[in-house]
Design a protein around this motif. Sequence first.
Motif, short mmCIF file in Angstrom:
data_model
loop_
_atom_site.label_atom_id
_atom_site.label_comp_id
_atom_site.label_asym_id
_atom_site.label_seq_id
_atom_site.Cartn_x
_atom_site.Cartn_y
_atom_site.Cartn_z
N LEU A 115 -6.28 0.77 8.85
CA LEU A 115 -4.88 0.39 8.28
C LEU A 115 -4.06 1.45 8.66
CD1 LEU A 115 -6.17 -0.84 4.77
CD2 LEU A 115 -5.81 -2.19 6.70
N SER A 133 -3.68 6.92 9.28
CA SER A 133 -4.63 5.90 9.28
C SER A 133 -5.61 6.04 8.50
CB SER A 133 -4.85 5.23 10.68
OG SER A 133 -3.72 5.16 11.49
N PRO A 147 -5.88 -7.71 8.95
CA PRO A 147 -6.01 -6.71 10.16
C PRO A 147 -7.03 -7.25 11.04
CG PRO A 147 -6.67 -5.85 8.21
CD PRO A 147 -6.33 -6.90 7.74
N PRO A 187 -1.19 -4.49 4.18
CA PRO A 187 -0.95 -5.22 5.14
C PRO A 187 -0.55 -6.62 4.73
CG PRO A 187 -3.40 -5.07 5.00
CD PRO A 187 -2.83 -3.93 4.28
N TYR A 230 -12.24 -2.03 9.19
CA TYR A 230 -10.70 -2.49 9.60
C TYR A 230 -9.92 -1.05 9.61
CZ TYR A 230 -12.02 -7.00 8.01
OH TYR A 230 -12.59 -8.34 7.98
#
Length: 682
Positions: free
Chosen positions: A291, A274, A302, A298, A289
């Motif tokens: 991901l 991540s 998100p 995405p 954020y």
Amino acid sequence: MNLGSLTPLLVSLLSGTPAAATPAQATQKPATAQAPAPSSVPGIAPLPGQPNLLASGVPAIPPELRRRVLQYLESRAATLLDVSQDGKQVLISTRFADTNQLHLVEQPLGARFQLTFTPEPINNAQFLPTDPRVVFFLQDVGGGEFYQVFRLDRRNGRSELLTDGKSRHEQLDISDDGKWLAYGGTGRNGKDTDVYVAPTDNPKQARRLTEAEGSWLPAGFSHDGSKLLVTQFRAADDSDLHVVDVKTGERRQLTPREGKGSVDSAALTPDGRSVYLVTDRYSDFAELYKLDVDKAPPTSPPPSLTKSIRWNVDAIALSPDGKKLAVKTNEDGYSRLYLLDTKSGALSPVEIPQGVMGGLGFPRGRSDVLAYALSSSKSPSDVYLLDLRTKKSTRWTRSEVGGLDTDTFVEPELVRYPSTDGVKVPSFLYMPRGAQGKVPVVVIWHGGPEGQSRPNLSTFIQYVVVELGMAVLVPNVRGSDGYGKAYRAMDDGVKREQSLADIGATLDYIASRPELDASRVGVYGGSYGGYMVLASVAFFPERIRAAVDVVGISSLPTFLQNTQAYRRDLRRAEYGDERDAEVRKVQERISPLNAVERIKAALFVQQGANDPRVPQSEAEQIVKAVRNRGADVWYMLALDEGHGFGKKSNKDTITMATFLFLEKHLGSPSSAASGSSSGSGK
């Protein structure tokens, strides 16, 4: 720990605050039978005892002014660069002689042990994580910003050049396991910036990890060193984040290909699966954020991890165990610190002194302590270590302020005033204590344009307020960072013409305050701030008495044509493309050089000869044009500087000359405004 966050990088790319170092390119000009004259301005000559500092029309500095200013010039600051793996050694940049150099601190408020002793500043460095006796750093020559990568071995005190000595390099990063070194460089064609990686045990054997048009820069290794985050930068509001396999070069884009947004900070989780990303892609402000690397980019926005904070997140730091994420925000110019529990998602504020934070990072081997730098309007930048168990900060450096009593310094008032298009301009107002009657005002415009003036220590401002008894107003006009991307974009391209209304709004605000003397206003600014200075005197000539232009733009088209090739497309994204006839028409209309006949204020122009951003020609064409009208213009040129002044001897003389200029043309607070408000005060 990589303290080279993306936000300072963007400032560097954007012609923002003056950089402290300069180009190796300056030393590699081809030999000629006769060296060209250093300046085209008639009558310019070296100052006595300072052969690299040339002046024209500048009077000698009175000894009494020199004595008065001396202590203010002896202020220093500590910039946090890195912390050793065990958290027991802090690497800082600070100045004890003529330039910033690398120093080591090994205990709270301990001695600052100097590591480098060079004539050029060093402001970017990292330990080799597995052996803090080895330090990698960036340094240029003469202010030209063609930085080279060096390796310092503290065991023998010797530094080795690792790069080609002529290309521009930036954004150092080293993997946690100490095996890989990464940086950006223009060696392929002098225009595009590629990412290079090299084994730290053989750092001269660098290879290109990316090879593409534009600016590509490293943004952090995975914990095992197998992956590298890479930023593709096109503009402040248009960047993408990629992850690259260090061995194969295989690249995957993590941000959506559609639309655009900033990439302000990023960090891979310890397992590499991540990435935490700070971007304004999904909001007016830069938010945090998370991901999933395997599922990126995405397909839908998100969830924001900082939705409750309606200000920009400007830096993050992830603990080595991945359990804590330090989040630094910019809230109306002041910094705040939060800790995110990465398992629960809980975000909690951490109490720190009020001010502006600099570097932020964990030691690579500890998750219980966080290093940061902090400055305020009354204290220079210093380094602190925060114990995350007790939430207590311990000060590691205490930088001197020339022996001055900082209790006499003035804290600013945050004010806002209306401009056109519904804009309210946030500004910091510094007022002299105990002033009688109306006081003169110096307006300071920041650079960037996507810069932001913040309430950290400026001994320049404090001298003007405390010693000269003048007020200082520091606006963040439309186009400034820190107030959302819509505000930042309000001066892009041809919209810059509308943004000049903020100059008039600032002058109207001064006139609305009964304690401020609207007939004695001076303006000061560097880089884009220098353009704002020249625009102030060209387009509001009746309202400005004195103007100090530091490495400023006098013509937008000629600036874009003559800035260094590696910067040109980045600047066109901000100012518009001068090759487009309609865009150029607007640029010509708002260029001060084309309205020089309107300038009435006294003018002082300052320039570095090796400036790669705003070339020397921008300064000299405005000096000669104003002088051709018979006006008195002061001009100073530093032959060994670039986009700003990084050498103390140069900076001291230029600063003293600036104070002399302001005092001459704006007078003391008790003096009556003489002549008409449109006069230059000569």
